[in-house]
Design a protein around this motif. Structure first.
Motif, mmCIF file in Angstrom:
data_model
loop_
_atom_site.group_PDB
_atom_site.id
_atom_site.type_symbol
_atom_site.label_atom_id
_atom_site.label_comp_id
_atom_site.label_asym_id
_atom_site.label_seq_id
_atom_site.Cartn_x
_atom_site.Cartn_y
_atom_site.Cartn_z
ATOM 1 N N ALA A 1 0.813 -1.218 0.000
ATOM 2 C CA ALA A 1 0.000 0.000 0.000
ATOM 3 C C ALA A 1 0.844 1.266 0.000
ATOM 4 O O ALA A 1 0.463 2.279 -0.585
ATOM 5 C CB ALA A 1 -0.935 -0.005 1.213
ATOM 6 N N ALA A 2 2.002 1.216 0.634
ATOM 7 C CA ALA A 2 2.880 2.392 0.661
ATOM 8 C C ALA A 2 3.436 2.710 -0.715
ATOM 9 O O ALA A 2 3.781 3.858 -1.005
ATOM 10 C CB ALA A 2 4.033 2.159 1.643
ATOM 11 N N LYS A 3 3.535 1.702 -1.553
ATOM 12 C CA LYS A 3 4.017 1.839 -2.938
ATOM 13 C C LYS A 3 5.289 2.694 -3.000
ATOM 14 O O LYS A 3 5.381 3.673 -3.736
ATOM 15 C CB LYS A 3 2.933 2.431 -3.836
ATOM 16 C CG LYS A 3 3.129 2.070 -5.314
ATOM 17 C CD LYS A 3 1.934 2.474 -6.165
ATOM 18 C CE LYS A 3 2.139 2.029 -7.604
ATOM 19 N NZ LYS A 3 0.996 2.400 -8.463
ATOM 20 N N LEU A 4 6.279 2.273 -2.226
ATOM 21 C CA LEU A 4 7.548 3.000 -2.185
ATOM 22 C C LEU A 4 8.452 2.636 -3.345
ATOM 23 O O LEU A 4 9.469 3.296 -3.570
ATOM 24 C CB LEU A 4 8.254 2.729 -0.858
ATOM 25 C CG LEU A 4 7.562 3.318 0.376
ATOM 26 C CD1 LEU A 4 8.227 2.827 1.646
ATOM 27 C CD2 LEU A 4 7.583 4.835 0.315
ATOM 28 N N VAL A 5 8.099 1.558 -4.074
ATOM 29 C CA VAL A 5 8.886 1.151 -5.235
ATOM 30 C C VAL A 5 7.943 0.900 -6.403
ATOM 31 O O VAL A 5 6.729 0.794 -6.237
ATOM 32 C CB VAL A 5 9.716 -0.114 -4.936
ATOM 33 C CG1 VAL A 5 10.718 0.144 -3.814
ATOM 34 C CG2 VAL A 5 8.828 -1.299 -4.597
ATOM 35 N N ASP A 6 8.522 0.791 -7.599
ATOM 36 C CA ASP A 6 7.721 0.612 -8.816
ATOM 37 C C ASP A 6 7.616 -0.837 -9.265
ATOM 38 O O ASP A 6 6.732 -1.174 -10.060
ATOM 39 C CB ASP A 6 8.330 1.445 -9.949
ATOM 40 C CG ASP A 6 8.334 2.924 -9.628
ATOM 41 O OD1 ASP A 6 7.242 3.504 -9.498
ATOM 42 O OD2 ASP A 6 9.435 3.501 -9.476
ATOM 43 N N THR B 1 0.837 -4.109 -4.790
ATOM 44 C CA THR B 1 0.219 -3.165 -5.724
ATOM 45 C C THR B 1 1.087 -2.887 -6.952
ATOM 46 O O THR B 1 0.672 -2.140 -7.832
ATOM 47 C CB THR B 1 -0.057 -1.816 -5.025
ATOM 48 O OG1 THR B 1 1.184 -1.251 -4.586
ATOM 49 C CG2 THR B 1 -0.993 -1.986 -3.837
ATOM 50 N N VAL B 2 2.277 -3.465 -7.017
ATOM 51 C CA VAL B 2 3.191 -3.202 -8.131
ATOM 52 C C VAL B 2 3.573 -4.521 -8.784
ATOM 53 O O VAL B 2 3.378 -5.597 -8.199
ATOM 54 C CB VAL B 2 4.464 -2.463 -7.648
ATOM 55 C CG1 VAL B 2 4.099 -1.159 -6.960
ATOM 56 C CG2 VAL B 2 5.308 -3.353 -6.733
ATOM 57 N N PRO B 3 4.109 -4.491 -10.007
ATOM 58 C CA PRO B 3 4.526 -5.732 -10.663
ATOM 59 C C PRO B 3 5.466 -6.549 -9.782
ATOM 60 O O PRO B 3 6.399 -6.013 -9.178
ATOM 61 C CB PRO B 3 5.238 -5.238 -11.922
ATOM 62 C CG PRO B 3 4.592 -3.921 -12.221
ATOM 63 C CD PRO B 3 4.321 -3.311 -10.878
ATOM 64 N N VAL B 4 5.202 -7.862 -9.716
ATOM 65 C CA VAL B 4 5.954 -8.721 -8.806
ATOM 66 C C VAL B 4 6.515 -9.932 -9.553
ATOM 67 O O VAL B 4 5.815 -10.575 -10.336
ATOM 68 C CB VAL B 4 5.085 -9.169 -7.611
ATOM 69 C CG1 VAL B 4 3.796 -9.822 -8.069
ATOM 70 C CG2 VAL B 4 5.851 -10.103 -6.693
ATOM 71 N N GLN B 5 7.762 -10.203 -9.288
ATOM 72 C CA GLN B 5 8.441 -11.378 -9.828
ATOM 73 C C GLN B 5 8.863 -12.271 -8.662
ATOM 74 O O GLN B 5 9.431 -11.797 -7.684
ATOM 75 C CB GLN B 5 9.673 -10.964 -10.626
ATOM 76 C CG GLN B 5 10.491 -12.134 -11.172
ATOM 77 C CD GLN B 5 11.758 -11.660 -11.869
ATOM 78 O OE1 GLN B 5 12.593 -10.986 -11.268
ATOM 79 N NE2 GLN B 5 11.878 -11.975 -13.154
ATOM 80 N N ARG C 1 -5.488 -12.446 -9.192
ATOM 81 C CA ARG C 1 -6.790 -11.862 -8.838
ATOM 82 C C ARG C 1 -6.710 -10.354 -8.677
ATOM 83 O O ARG C 1 -7.646 -9.622 -9.031
ATOM 84 C CB ARG C 1 -7.297 -12.510 -7.538
ATOM 85 C CG ARG C 1 -8.594 -11.911 -7.019
ATOM 86 C CD ARG C 1 -9.087 -12.646 -5.789
ATOM 87 N NE ARG C 1 -8.083 -12.731 -4.740
ATOM 88 C CZ ARG C 1 -7.801 -11.741 -3.905
ATOM 89 N NH1 ARG C 1 -8.415 -10.575 -4.011
ATOM 90 N NH2 ARG C 1 -6.887 -11.908 -2.961
ATOM 91 N N LEU C 2 -5.575 -9.875 -8.172
ATOM 92 C CA LEU C 2 -5.398 -8.440 -7.978
ATOM 93 C C LEU C 2 -5.162 -7.692 -9.284
ATOM 94 O O LEU C 2 -5.220 -6.454 -9.310
ATOM 95 C CB LEU C 2 -4.220 -8.187 -7.025
ATOM 96 C CG LEU C 2 -4.417 -8.636 -5.571
ATOM 97 C CD1 LEU C 2 -3.106 -8.503 -4.800
ATOM 98 C CD2 LEU C 2 -5.518 -7.838 -4.905
#
Length: 246
Positions: free
Chosen positions: A145-150, A169-173, A197-198
């Motif tokens: 939620a803090a979205k401190l990275v892209d 909330t960001v692209p995840v590998q 799902r997200l």
């Protein structure tokens, strides 16, 4: 710290790190790459062997060079260093794992991890996070939620919870070894189902026949582990490059 013997087995790689030592926020940090030559950066949250472990620094050097980013590997263990000699000589029984886990539990280290990310956010146009083992939960939190990275990349994450995964909330590998009692089949399935799902971009890579921690402490002399390390590094470079340079 929920873990197993596999978390602190492995090998130290050959090579000489080429980065420099500096400060990030209030933490000592190893910096790979030229911080004045790029507008993108990656915050590398290391495993329990920490920011001084040669393998972590060598991997950071590779990532910096191949992505074209500045990679920061801070000390998130308050100066405490787990002797890599214990790793190399399989003297794992000499490691005070319970004490280490308590001293560096999530609620203690998360604030300074966030502060380092905030400091980099002010300096760079785009910021990614990479987390191996201990660093896995932190990367998920930075991309929550803090979205401190892209964008985030994690390898064999430990201390990860379903709530961490639910909050991404960001692209995840995810680089997931087959043999991993820490990043369990249940958590793997939850990651795969939840991130889809997200509606968040997901790159989930399965590495058959290799063990937890092989991405950072694999044995270069073993064909299967060497191949996994190379594939994992190349995948991470491609993923981070795609989202940091778009």
């Amino acid at each position: 710290m929920s873990t197993s013997k596999c978390c602190y087995q492995g090998f130290e790689w050959e090579g000489t790190p080429t980065g420099q030592i500096s400060k990030l926020a209030n933490n000592d940090v190893y910096i790979a790459g030229d911080s004045s030559a790029s507008d993108i950066a990656i915050l590398y949250v290391a495993d329990m062997f920490g920011w001084t472990f040669k393998n972590n620094r060598l991997l950071a050097d590779h990532i910096a060079r191949e992505v074209g980013a500045t990679v920061y590997v801070p000390d998130f263990f308050a100066g405490e260093v787990v002797d890599s000699d214990l790793l190399i000589n399989d003297r794992w029984d000499k490691i005070d794992l319970a004490g280490f886990g308590y001293r560096h539990r999530r609620e203690v280290r998360e604030p300074e991890i966030f502060e380092c990310a905030k400091a980099l956010r002010q300096q760079y146009k785009k910021l990614g996070a990479v987390g191996y083992c201990f660093g896995g939960w932190a990367a998920f939190r930075l991309g929550g939620a803090a979205k401190l990275v892209d964008v985030i990349s994690v390898g064999h994450p430990s201390l990860l919870t379903k709530e961490d995964i639910d909050g991404i909330t960001v692209p995840v590998q995810v680089l997931a070894p087959e043999i991993d009692p820490v990043y369990t089949p249940e958590l793997k399935l939850h990651t795969f189902q939840t991130v889809q799902r997200l509606g968040v971009p997901l790159d989930y890579q399965h590495f058959p026949g290799v063990v937890h921690a092989c991405m950072v402490r694999g044995d270069e002399r073993k064909p299967g582990e060497r191949a996994a390390m190379i594939r994992g590094k190349n995948a991470l470079v491609a993923w981070q490059s795609h989202f940091l340079k778009e």
